[in-house]
Enzyme design. Structure first.
Site, PDB file in Angstrom:
ATOM      1  N   SER A 145       5.290   0.481   1.195  1.00  0.00           N
ATOM      2  CA  SER A 145       5.203  -0.871   0.625  1.00  0.00           C
ATOM      3  C   SER A 145       6.094  -1.808   1.430  1.00  0.00           C
ATOM      4  O   SER A 145       7.115  -1.370   1.986  1.00  0.00           O
ATOM      5  CB  SER A 145       5.688  -0.865  -0.824  1.00  0.00           C
ATOM      6  OG  SER A 145       5.766  -2.192  -1.324  1.00  0.00           O
ATOM      7  N   TYR A 157      11.915   0.954  -7.534  1.00  0.00           N
ATOM      8  CA  TYR A 157      10.622   1.124  -6.854  1.00  0.00           C
ATOM      9  C   TYR A 157      10.817   0.986  -5.341  1.00  0.00           C
ATOM     10  O   TYR A 157      10.316   1.789  -4.556  1.00  0.00           O
ATOM     11  CB  TYR A 157       9.632   0.075  -7.367  1.00  0.00           C
ATOM     12  CG  TYR A 157       8.322   0.051  -6.619  1.00  0.00           C
ATOM     13  CD1 TYR A 157       7.339   1.008  -6.852  1.00  0.00           C
ATOM     14  CD2 TYR A 157       8.054  -0.930  -5.657  1.00  0.00           C
ATOM     15  CE1 TYR A 157       6.134   0.991  -6.158  1.00  0.00           C
ATOM     16  CE2 TYR A 157       6.860  -0.953  -4.954  1.00  0.00           C
ATOM     17  CZ  TYR A 157       5.898   0.003  -5.214  1.00  0.00           C
ATOM     18  OH  TYR A 157       4.709  -0.012  -4.516  1.00  0.00           O
TER      19      TYR A 157
HETATM   20  N1  LIG Z   1      -0.746  -3.224  -5.862  1.00  0.00           N
HETATM   21  C1  LIG Z   1       0.292  -3.649  -5.166  1.00  0.00           C
HETATM   22  O1  LIG Z   1       0.706  -4.832  -5.249  1.00  0.00           O
HETATM   23  C2  LIG Z   1       0.993  -2.709  -4.221  1.00  0.00           C
HETATM   24  C3  LIG Z   1       1.841  -3.261  -3.238  1.00  0.00           C
HETATM   25  C4  LIG Z   1       2.473  -2.389  -2.348  1.00  0.00           C
HETATM   26  C5  LIG Z   1       2.255  -1.034  -2.428  1.00  0.00           C
HETATM   27  N2  LIG Z   1       1.429  -0.537  -3.400  1.00  0.00           N
HETATM   28  C6  LIG Z   1       1.218   0.910  -3.406  1.00  0.00           C
HETATM   29  O2  LIG Z   1      -0.163   1.165  -3.195  1.00  0.00           O
HETATM   30  C7  LIG Z   1      -0.483   2.479  -3.720  1.00  0.00           C
HETATM   31  C8  LIG Z   1      -1.764   2.398  -4.515  1.00  0.00           C
HETATM   32  O3  LIG Z   1      -1.566   1.553  -5.631  1.00  0.00           O
HETATM   33  P1  LIG Z   1      -2.741   0.668  -6.242  1.00  0.00           P
HETATM   34  O4  LIG Z   1      -2.284  -0.749  -6.137  1.00  0.00           O
HETATM   35  O5  LIG Z   1      -4.036   1.100  -5.679  1.00  0.00           O
HETATM   36  O6  LIG Z   1      -2.573   1.102  -7.782  1.00  0.00           O
HETATM   37  P2  LIG Z   1      -3.618   1.663  -8.863  1.00  0.00           P
HETATM   38  O7  LIG Z   1      -2.851   1.688 -10.140  1.00  0.00           O
HETATM   39  O8  LIG Z   1      -4.886   0.860  -8.809  1.00  0.00           O
HETATM   40  O9  LIG Z   1      -3.945   3.147  -8.398  1.00  0.00           O
HETATM   41  C9  LIG Z   1      -3.044   4.215  -8.548  1.00  0.00           C
HETATM   42  C10 LIG Z   1      -3.827   5.473  -8.940  1.00  0.00           C
HETATM   43  O10 LIG Z   1      -2.904   6.571  -8.948  1.00  0.00           O
HETATM   44  C11 LIG Z   1      -3.187   7.389 -10.074  1.00  0.00           C
HETATM   45  N3  LIG Z   1      -1.965   8.140 -10.438  1.00  0.00           N
HETATM   46  C12 LIG Z   1      -0.844   7.653 -11.048  1.00  0.00           C
HETATM   47  N4  LIG Z   1       0.058   8.640 -11.197  1.00  0.00           N
HETATM   48  C13 LIG Z   1      -0.495   9.769 -10.671  1.00  0.00           C
HETATM   49  C14 LIG Z   1      -0.045  11.108 -10.512  1.00  0.00           C
HETATM   50  N5  LIG Z   1       1.167  11.492 -10.956  1.00  0.00           N
HETATM   51  N6  LIG Z   1      -0.871  12.008  -9.899  1.00  0.00           N
HETATM   52  C15 LIG Z   1      -2.101  11.637  -9.472  1.00  0.00           C
HETATM   53  N7  LIG Z   1      -2.586  10.376  -9.609  1.00  0.00           N
HETATM   54  C16 LIG Z   1      -1.788   9.451 -10.183  1.00  0.00           C
HETATM   55  C17 LIG Z   1      -3.618   6.407 -11.147  1.00  0.00           C
HETATM   56  O11 LIG Z   1      -4.352   7.063 -12.174  1.00  0.00           O
HETATM   57  C18 LIG Z   1      -4.439   5.396 -10.343  1.00  0.00           C
HETATM   58  O12 LIG Z   1      -5.806   5.761 -10.319  1.00  0.00           O
HETATM   59  C19 LIG Z   1       0.751   2.922  -4.490  1.00  0.00           C
HETATM   60  O13 LIG Z   1       1.507   3.816  -3.705  1.00  0.00           O
HETATM   61  C20 LIG Z   1       1.538   1.631  -4.703  1.00  0.00           C
HETATM   62  O14 LIG Z   1       2.913   1.875  -4.855  1.00  0.00           O
HETATM   63  C21 LIG Z   1       0.794  -1.340  -4.281  1.00  0.00           C
END
Ligand SMILES: NC(=O)c1ccc[n+]([C@@H]2O[C@H](COP(=O)([O-])OP(=O)(O)OC[C@H]3O[C@@H](n4cnc5c(N)ncnc54)[C@H](O)[C@@H]3O)[C@@H](O)[C@H]2O)c1
Length: 256
Positions: A145, A157
Site C-alpha cells: 500500500s 495498518y
Molecule cells: N481499497 C483501498 O483503498 C486499498 C488501498 C491500498 C491497499 N489496499 C490493499 O489492497 C488489497 C485488496 O483489498 P481490496 O481493496 O480489494 O479489499 P476487499 O475488501 O474488496 O477484498 C479483500 C478480500 O479479502 C478477503 N479476506 C479478508 N480476510 C481474509 C482472510 N483472513 N483469508 C482469506 N481472505 C480474506 C475478503 O473476504 C475480501 O473478499 C488489500 O491488501 C488491501 O490492504 C487497499
C-alpha cells in the site's frame, strides 16, 4: 496470452483487487485458484471466469492460518499440476477506519498483523518451498500500500504494509538464485472495493471517490482493475528481470 497455462493462486479473490486480478489472470490463459475466506464470494469470481471461458477453482481459505495456506497451495498443485504464481493479496483495514494510534486495541493490532503480514508470510513461505521442489523458479506478488511507503494515517495498518514491503524485498533477494521473483503492488485509495466497508465506512462512495481523486496528481481514484493490470505484468515473462520492486499504483501520489 501473457500467462498461458500458468498455475496460479490469488488470495482475497472474492472481491476488489483479488477478483479483478483473478479475472485478468484467467483472461491471459492462467488457471486460477480463487481463494477467499468467504466461499460464496470465491465461487462468484470462479463462475465469472468460467463464463468468460477461463479455468478457475474456488476455495475457502483463511490466509492467517498456516495449515490452511499449506492446504491451499497443495490444492493448486493437485488441480493444475504445478504452482507458477501466487498473488498474496489479502489485506484488511483497521476495523474503524480513521482511528488514531491510541484508539487501536491490542486485538486490532494482533488481527491486522495476523492477516496482513501473516497471510503474506505463510503464502510466500509455502510458495517458495513449492517453487524449490519444482526447481524452475516462480513468481510471488504481494499487495502492499502507499500507506506502507509514506505516512498516511492508519498507523497500525501502515506498519503491516511496511512489513509486507520488507518481506517482499527479502524474499526477492533470497529467492533470486532460485529464479524466484517477488514484487509488491502498492495501491492508493480504491473507494469501489470492499475495503472501506470492511473498515466500517459506509455512505456515499462517490463522494469518497471524489475526495480520493483530488489527492492523486492524475485526478482519478485507483481501481481494482488498475492493480490487476500491474499484477498481470509482474506475473508474466515480460517482467522476467524485475524483482524486489514496490510498485505504486497511485496516480502519482507518492511522487508528489
Ligand atoms: N481499497 C483501498 O483503498 C486499498 C488501498 C491500498 C491497499 N489496499 C490493499 O489492497 C488489497 C485488496 O483489498 P481490496 O481493496 O480489494 O479489499 P476487499 O475488501 O474488496 O477484498 C479483500 C478480500 O479479502 C478477503 N479476506 C479478508 N480476510 C481474509 C482472510 N483472513 N483469508 C482469506 N481472505 C480474506 C475478503 O473476504 C475480501 O473478499 C488489500 O491488501 C488491501 O490492504 C487497499
Amino acid at each position: 496470452m501473457m500467462l498461458e497455462g500458468k498455475g496460479t493462486v490469488v488470495t482475497g479473490a472474492g472481491s476488489g483487487v483479488g477478483a479483478a486480478s483473478a479475472l485478468r489472470f484467467a483472461a491471459e490463459g492462467a488457471r486460477v485458484l480463487c481463494a477467499d475466506i468467504r466461499l460464496e464470494a470465491a465461487e462468484e469470481t470462479a463462475r465469472a471466469i468460467e463464463k468468460a471461458g477461463g479455468t478457475a477453482v474456488p476455495i475457502a481459505r483463511d490466509v492467517a492460518d498456516e495449515d490452511e495456506v499449506v492446504a491451499m497451495i497443495a490444492t493448486a498443485v493437485e488441480q493444475f499440476g504445478r504452482l507458477d504464481v501466487i498473488y498474496n493479496n489479502v489485506g484488511v483495514p483497521t476495523p474503524r477506519l480513521g482511528s488514531k494510534l491510541e484508539d487501536h486495541t491490542a486485538e486490532d493490532f494482533q488481527r491486522l498483523f495476523a492477516i496482513n503480514v501473516g497471510g503474506v508470510f505463510f503464502g510466500s513461505k509455502h510458495a517458495v518451498a513449492q517453487f524449490k521442489r519444482q526447481g524452475d523458479g516462480g513468481v510471488i506478488i504481494n499487495t502492499g500500500s502507499v500507506a506502507g511507503l509514506v505516512a498516511w494515517g492508519g498507523a497500525v495498518y501502515a506498519a503491516t504494509k511496511g512489513a509486507v514491503h520488507q518481506l517482499t524485498k527479502a524474499v526477492a533477494i533470497e529467492g533470486a538464485p532460485f529464479g524466484i521473483r517477488a514484487n509488491a503492488i502498492c495501491p492508493a485509495g480504491m473507494p469501489y472495493t470492499g475495503f472501506m466497508a470492511a473498515g466500517g465506512l459506509s455512505g456515499d462512495t462517490d463522494a469518497v471517490a471524489e475526495r480520493t481523486a483530488a489527492n492523486h496528481p492524475l485526478g482519478k481514484p485507483i481501481t481494482a482493475e488498475d492493480c490487476a493490470e500491474a499484477a498481470v505484468f509482474l506475473a508474466s515473462e515480460r517482467a522476467a528481470n524485475i524483482t524486489g520492486v514496490l510498485l505504486p499504483v497511485d496516480g502519482g501520489y507518492v511522487a508528489r
